[in-house]
Design a protein around this motif. Sequence first.
Motif, mmCIF file in Angstrom:
data_model
loop_
_atom_site.group_PDB
_atom_site.id
_atom_site.type_symbol
_atom_site.label_atom_id
_atom_site.label_comp_id
_atom_site.label_asym_id
_atom_site.label_seq_id
_atom_site.Cartn_x
_atom_site.Cartn_y
_atom_site.Cartn_z
ATOM 1 N N CYS A 1 36.389 -34.950 -16.305
ATOM 2 C CA CYS A 1 36.400 -34.051 -15.149
ATOM 3 C C CYS A 1 37.807 -33.457 -15.044
ATOM 4 O O CYS A 1 38.797 -34.196 -15.063
ATOM 5 N N CYS B 1 39.600 -35.021 -11.549
ATOM 6 C CA CYS B 1 39.960 -36.424 -11.331
ATOM 7 C C CYS B 1 40.089 -37.216 -12.634
ATOM 8 O O CYS B 1 40.569 -38.337 -12.627
ATOM 9 N N CYS C 1 30.486 -34.800 -11.790
ATOM 10 C CA CYS C 1 31.405 -35.935 -11.683
ATOM 11 C C CYS C 1 30.826 -36.936 -10.679
ATOM 12 O O CYS C 1 30.458 -36.569 -9.562
ATOM 13 N N CYS D 1 35.314 -37.093 -5.601
ATOM 14 C CA CYS D 1 35.483 -35.810 -6.285
ATOM 15 C C CYS D 1 34.193 -34.980 -6.189
ATOM 16 O O CYS D 1 34.134 -34.001 -5.469
HETATM 17 ZN ZN LIG Z 1 35.902 -35.546 -10.771
#
Ligand SMILES: [Zn+2]
Length: 99
Positions: A11, A14, A37, A42
Amino acid sequence: MRTRRIPPIACPHCGRTPRVRGSEQITPLIREVRYLCDNDECGHSFVATIEIVRTVRPSLRPNAGISLPVLPHLKPANDDGPPAANDDDAPPQPAADIN
Ligand SMILES: [Zn+2]
């Protein structure tokens, strides 16, 4: 058993590895993959593209509609260039039969 796996990607926000939510073949050379994600903090959903960009080993059943560059060191031999520096002399003759 054959498994179909899509390469993992992080991702971009994050860094966690997201889940694949689906994919779609866009062209013979491009596939889009939808990711989600699963980091609760997130939740980013995004699309990535997988693109075939060059040939490593040519197909034995080539599709005339597909044109891909070949890795430079694997291009077919080309006899249009000058001979190699060690290729100027006639090949050595076999040794005479002494029997
Ligand atoms: Zn993420």
